[in-house]
Enzyme design. Structure first.
Site, PDB file in Angstrom:
ATOM      1  N   SER A   1       0.860  -1.081  -0.095  1.00  0.00           N
ATOM      2  CA  SER A   1      -0.069   0.070   0.264  1.00  0.00           C
ATOM      3  C   SER A   1       0.793   1.449   0.224  1.00  0.00           C
ATOM      4  CB  SER A   1      -0.847  -0.333   1.066  1.00  0.00           C
ATOM      5  OG  SER A   1      -1.076   1.488   1.414  1.00  0.00           O
TER       6      SER A   1
ATOM      7  N   LYS B   1       1.645  -3.925   6.163  1.00  0.00           N
ATOM      8  CA  LYS B   1       2.373  -4.319   5.282  1.00  0.00           C
ATOM      9  C   LYS B   1       3.845  -4.167   5.313  1.00  0.00           C
ATOM     10  CE  LYS B   1      -1.772  -4.962   3.508  1.00  0.00           C
ATOM     11  NZ  LYS B   1      -1.888  -6.133   3.082  1.00  0.00           N
TER      12      LYS B   1
ATOM     13  N   TYR C   1      -1.973  -1.380  10.860  1.00  0.00           N
ATOM     14  CA  TYR C   1      -2.229  -1.645   9.537  1.00  0.00           C
ATOM     15  C   TYR C   1      -0.924  -1.416   8.711  1.00  0.00           C
ATOM     16  CZ  TYR C   1      -4.017  -1.903   4.735  1.00  0.00           C
ATOM     17  OH  TYR C   1      -3.418  -1.803   2.782  1.00  0.00           O
TER      18      TYR C   1
HETATM   19  P1  NAD Z   1     -10.740  -7.650   1.613  1.00  0.00           P
HETATM   20  O1  NAD Z   1     -11.086  -7.393   2.616  1.00  0.00           O
HETATM   21  O2  NAD Z   1     -12.256  -6.689  -0.245  1.00  0.00           O
HETATM   22  O3  NAD Z   1     -10.197  -8.457   0.122  1.00  0.00           O
HETATM   23  C1  NAD Z   1      -9.263  -9.409   1.130  1.00  0.00           C
HETATM   24  C2  NAD Z   1      -9.556 -10.806   1.924  1.00  0.00           C
HETATM   25  O4  NAD Z   1      -8.368 -11.696   2.147  1.00  0.00           O
HETATM   26  C3  NAD Z   1     -11.405 -11.027   1.930  1.00  0.00           C
HETATM   27  O5  NAD Z   1     -11.848 -11.761   1.274  1.00  0.00           O
HETATM   28  C4  NAD Z   1     -11.078 -12.135   3.139  1.00  0.00           C
HETATM   29  O6  NAD Z   1     -12.190 -12.770   3.407  1.00  0.00           O
HETATM   30  C5  NAD Z   1      -9.521 -12.061   2.338  1.00  0.00           C
HETATM   31  N1  NAD Z   1      -8.371 -12.990   4.023  1.00  0.00           N
HETATM   32  C6  NAD Z   1      -8.556 -12.089   5.388  1.00  0.00           C
HETATM   33  N2  NAD Z   1      -8.095 -12.231   6.214  1.00  0.00           N
HETATM   34  C7  NAD Z   1      -7.393 -13.663   5.149  1.00  0.00           C
HETATM   35  C8  NAD Z   1      -6.803 -14.615   5.849  1.00  0.00           C
HETATM   36  N3  NAD Z   1      -6.290 -14.993   7.319  1.00  0.00           N
HETATM   37  N4  NAD Z   1      -7.425 -16.490   5.320  1.00  0.00           N
HETATM   38  C9  NAD Z   1      -7.411 -15.874   3.940  1.00  0.00           C
HETATM   39  N5  NAD Z   1      -8.116 -14.315   4.147  1.00  0.00           N
HETATM   40  C10 NAD Z   1      -8.496 -14.263   4.520  1.00  0.00           C
HETATM   41  O7  NAD Z   1      -9.273  -6.285   1.043  1.00  0.00           O
HETATM   42  P2  NAD Z   1      -9.413  -5.508  -0.574  1.00  0.00           P
HETATM   43  O8  NAD Z   1      -9.167  -3.909  -0.919  1.00  0.00           O
HETATM   44  O9  NAD Z   1      -9.083  -6.243  -1.652  1.00  0.00           O
HETATM   45  O10 NAD Z   1      -7.387  -5.453  -0.556  1.00  0.00           O
HETATM   46  C11 NAD Z   1      -6.892  -6.450  -0.673  1.00  0.00           C
HETATM   47  C12 NAD Z   1      -5.559  -5.881  -0.313  1.00  0.00           C
HETATM   48  O11 NAD Z   1      -4.715  -4.862  -0.478  1.00  0.00           O
HETATM   49  C13 NAD Z   1      -5.515  -6.241   1.123  1.00  0.00           C
HETATM   50  O12 NAD Z   1      -3.882  -7.171   1.744  1.00  0.00           O
HETATM   51  C14 NAD Z   1      -5.143  -5.298   1.760  1.00  0.00           C
HETATM   52  O13 NAD Z   1      -4.411  -5.240   2.537  1.00  0.00           O
HETATM   53  C15 NAD Z   1      -4.471  -5.101   0.550  1.00  0.00           C
HETATM   54  N6  NAD Z   1      -4.878  -3.277   0.001  1.00  0.00           N
HETATM   55  C16 NAD Z   1      -6.304  -2.577  -0.392  1.00  0.00           C
HETATM   56  C17 NAD Z   1      -5.898  -0.967  -0.047  1.00  0.00           C
HETATM   57  C18 NAD Z   1      -7.782  -0.736  -0.939  1.00  0.00           C
HETATM   58  O14 NAD Z   1      -7.934   0.541  -0.618  1.00  0.00           O
HETATM   59  N7  NAD Z   1      -9.114  -1.593  -0.551  1.00  0.00           N
HETATM   60  C19 NAD Z   1      -4.996  -0.621  -0.550  1.00  0.00           C
HETATM   61  C20 NAD Z   1      -3.802  -0.495  -0.232  1.00  0.00           C
HETATM   62  C21 NAD Z   1      -3.435  -1.745  -0.251  1.00  0.00           C
HETATM   63  C1  UD1 Z   2      -6.131   4.974   3.939  1.00  0.00           C
HETATM   64  C2  UD1 Z   2      -6.224   4.679   4.755  1.00  0.00           C
HETATM   65  C3  UD1 Z   2      -4.683   3.713   4.283  1.00  0.00           C
HETATM   66  C4  UD1 Z   2      -4.602   2.405   3.690  1.00  0.00           C
HETATM   67  C5  UD1 Z   2      -6.128   3.381   2.253  1.00  0.00           C
HETATM   68  C6  UD1 Z   2      -6.577   2.325   2.341  1.00  0.00           C
HETATM   69  C7  UD1 Z   2      -6.065   5.954   6.657  1.00  0.00           C
HETATM   70  C8  UD1 Z   2      -5.478   6.743   7.632  1.00  0.00           C
HETATM   71  N1  UD1 Z   2      -5.146   5.561   5.860  1.00  0.00           N
HETATM   72  O1  UD1 Z   2      -6.018   5.709   2.735  1.00  0.00           O
HETATM   73  O2  UD1 Z   2      -3.215   3.232   5.413  1.00  0.00           O
HETATM   74  O3  UD1 Z   2      -4.461   2.410   2.579  1.00  0.00           O
HETATM   75  O4  UD1 Z   2      -7.521   4.098   3.459  1.00  0.00           O
HETATM   76  O5  UD1 Z   2      -7.940   1.085   2.623  1.00  0.00           O
HETATM   77  O6  UD1 Z   2      -6.766   5.329   7.506  1.00  0.00           O
HETATM   78  N2  UD1 Z   2     -12.054  11.257   3.592  1.00  0.00           N
HETATM   79  C9  UD1 Z   2     -13.357  12.536   4.382  1.00  0.00           C
HETATM   80  N3  UD1 Z   2     -13.900  11.241   4.719  1.00  0.00           N
HETATM   81  C10 UD1 Z   2     -14.358  10.004   4.537  1.00  0.00           C
HETATM   82  C11 UD1 Z   2     -13.496   9.649   4.319  1.00  0.00           C
HETATM   83  C12 UD1 Z   2     -12.265   9.996   3.847  1.00  0.00           C
HETATM   84  O7  UD1 Z   2     -13.148  13.113   3.969  1.00  0.00           O
HETATM   85  O8  UD1 Z   2     -15.513   9.736   5.228  1.00  0.00           O
HETATM   86  C13 UD1 Z   2     -10.458  12.202   3.299  1.00  0.00           C
HETATM   87  C14 UD1 Z   2      -9.453  11.208   3.742  1.00  0.00           C
HETATM   88  O9  UD1 Z   2      -9.432  12.927   5.175  1.00  0.00           O
HETATM   89  C15 UD1 Z   2      -8.329  11.270   3.200  1.00  0.00           C
HETATM   90  C16 UD1 Z   2      -9.579  10.791   1.562  1.00  0.00           C
HETATM   91  O10 UD1 Z   2     -10.927  11.281   2.092  1.00  0.00           O
HETATM   92  O11 UD1 Z   2      -8.130  12.373   3.157  1.00  0.00           O
HETATM   93  C17 UD1 Z   2      -8.883   9.215   1.175  1.00  0.00           C
HETATM   94  O12 UD1 Z   2      -9.364   8.540   2.465  1.00  0.00           O
HETATM   95  P1  UD1 Z   2      -9.882   6.810   2.943  1.00  0.00           P
HETATM   96  O13 UD1 Z   2     -10.161   6.919   1.296  1.00  0.00           O
HETATM   97  O14 UD1 Z   2     -10.250   6.875   3.959  1.00  0.00           O
HETATM   98  O15 UD1 Z   2      -7.854   6.600   2.124  1.00  0.00           O
HETATM   99  P2  UD1 Z   2      -6.746   7.428   3.057  1.00  0.00           P
HETATM  100  O16 UD1 Z   2      -6.411   8.082   3.806  1.00  0.00           O
HETATM  101  O17 UD1 Z   2      -5.963   7.642   1.474  1.00  0.00           O
END
Ligand code: NAD
Ligand code: UD1
Length: 347
Positions: A126, A154, A150
């Site tokens: 991330s 990572k 979190y």
């Molecule tokens: P998500 O929660 O929708 O998907 C994660 C999946 O992993 C889920 O289906 C959950 O059931 C499964 N899971 C969790 N723990 C597990 C375990 N111990 N064994 C087997 N399965 C397990 O999340 P996502 O948004 O699809 O994110 C996927 C990955 O990308 C995650 O590792 C997350 O940290 C990373 N990531 C997500 C974002 C984001 O904004 N969505 C941003 C940066 C990184």
């Molecule tokens: C967040 C996490 C980051 C994670 C990412 C994806 C935090 C501090 N960071 O990133 O670690 O990898 O999500 O899961 O939580 N915002 C509002 N109102 C809301 C929600 C968000 O104003 O209800 C604003 C936030 O202040 C930010 C932007 O929208 O400026 C994006 O927020 P968000 O979608 O939560 O993502 P990040 O904070 O970038």
């Protein structure tokens, strides 16, 4: 050459979209997920979209015996490792759960991969690993630091992958650092389905628009940005999915040419362009013709002002770049949200 990929966490938001892209690119997929933050319905819908049943095994990455069985039953080219917990606030409340799931789980997965000599891994990292960046856009050499469990989980996995690549030169370990994934599959059949109250911006906006939530709180309007609200690099989830296919194709090409292993390779997946929170809210309202009531509130603890990627490395190495606009992201989010007001749950 082997064409089968294990997709941990493949029932989740990014994983389900990536399964479709992998299938379209000709890869065979096995999903392994404990459904802790997803549902079988996502698997059913991906199966419908790809026109065949998606191979799915319910299991936990911390369960070595279960993983061993999966690796004994299938000959994998590599693993795309999405499985993990991702809620920042929850990670502060339950740090041990996050380290156990995200770090110990990954160690168990790596051990089982090693036992079966599967050494191609694509890991979901991330942009959070960059903390509060000194310079923008952020490239992969920027210093890393995190302030919550979190993010630390990572970062810890990235360190483990780096250490592993030093000890054993036969690993290919790509760490994809996602910026802010939003949007949904254009069919409207799959998308992001938060279990409780959404933490992230786009699902919050769409739930306000569909009438499930009353009003969006915009956290801070006094940042040194274009309009005072936070700036992020929003990337469409289908572009992100394509980035995984591009990374995998890159590994396949390396294997075909018998090239040396690449060790640890961090790559940003972003658009390279920042948009403000207010710009996203206004774009969403325009595109969908819905009103999105909002109020400005205090900054959220731990938030940074601006974050956007340099996406050059992915383009140079993988030939990948994001194609879809903020308009596409809003349209597709709205299609998913309005067709599925309760996500994967029945009304
Ligand atoms: P998500 O929660 O929708 O998907 C994660 C999946 O992993 C889920 O289906 C959950 O059931 C499964 N899971 C969790 N723990 C597990 C375990 N111990 N064994 C087997 N399965 C397990 O999340 P996502 O948004 O699809 O994110 C996927 C990955 O990308 C995650 O590792 C997350 O940290 C990373 N990531 C997500 C974002 C984001 O904004 N969505 C941003 C940066 C990184
Ligand atoms: C967040 C996490 C980051 C994670 C990412 C994806 C935090 C501090 N960071 O990133 O670690 O990898 O999500 O899961 O939580 N915002 C509002 N109102 C809301 C929600 C968000 O104003 O209800 C604003 C936030 O202040 C930010 C932007 O929208 O400026 C994006 O927020 P968000 O979608 O939560 O993502 P990040 O904070 O970038």
């Amino acid at each position: 050459m082997k064409n089968k990929i294990l997709v941990t966490g493949g029932a989740g938001y990014i994983g389900s979209h990536t399964c479709i892209a992998l299938h379209e690119a000709g890869y065979e997929i096995v999903v392994y997920d404990n459904l802790s933050n997803s549902s079988r319905e996502a698997i059913n819908r991906v199966s419908t979209i790809i026109g065949q049943p998606l191979a799915f095994i319910e299991g936990d990455i911390r369960d070595a015996e279960s993983l061993r069985q999966v690796f004994a039953d299938h000959a994998f080219f590599g693993v795309i490792h999405f499985a993990g917990l991702k809620a920042v606030g929850e990670s502060v409340a339950k740090p041990l759960l996050y380290y156990n799931n995200n770090v110990s789980g990954t160690i168990t997965l790596l051990e089982v991969m090693m036992e079966h000599n599967v050494k191609n891994l694509i890991f979901s990292s991330s942009a959070t690993v960059y903390g509060d960046p000194n310079t923008l856009p952020i490239d992969e050499t920027a210093p890393r630091s995190c302030t919550n469990p979190y993010g630390q989980s990572k970062l810890a996995v990235e360190h483990i992958l780096e250490d592993l690549s030093v000890t054993d030169k036969s690993w290919n370990l790509i760490s994809l650092r996602y910026f802010n994934p939003v949007g949904a599959h254009p069919s409207g059949q799959i998308g992001e389905d938060p279990n409780d109250m959404p933490n992230n911006l786009m699902p919050y906006i769409s739930q306000v628009a569909v009438g499930k939530l009353e009003k969006l709180s915009i956290f801070g309007n006094d940042y040194p940005t274009v309009d005072g609200t936070g700036v992020r690099d929003f990337i469409h989830v289908t572009d992100l999915a394509a980035g995984h296919v591009a990374a995998l194709d890159y590994l396949k090409q390396l294997a075909l040419c018998n090239n040396d292993a690449i060790g640890f390779l961090p790559i940003n997946l972003g658009t390279g362009k920042g948009s403000s929170v207010l710009e996203l809210v206004n774009a969403f309202a325009d595109v969908t013709d819905q009103t999105v009531p909002y109020q400005f509130t205090d900054r959220r603890v731990g938030d940074i002002a601006s974050c956007y990627a340099s996406a050059d490395k992915a383009k140079t190495l993988f030939g990948w770049q994001a194609k879809l606009s903020i308009i596409d992201m809003c349209k597709d989010t709205w299609r998913w949200q309005s067709m599925n007001p309760n996500g994967y749950r029945a009304p």
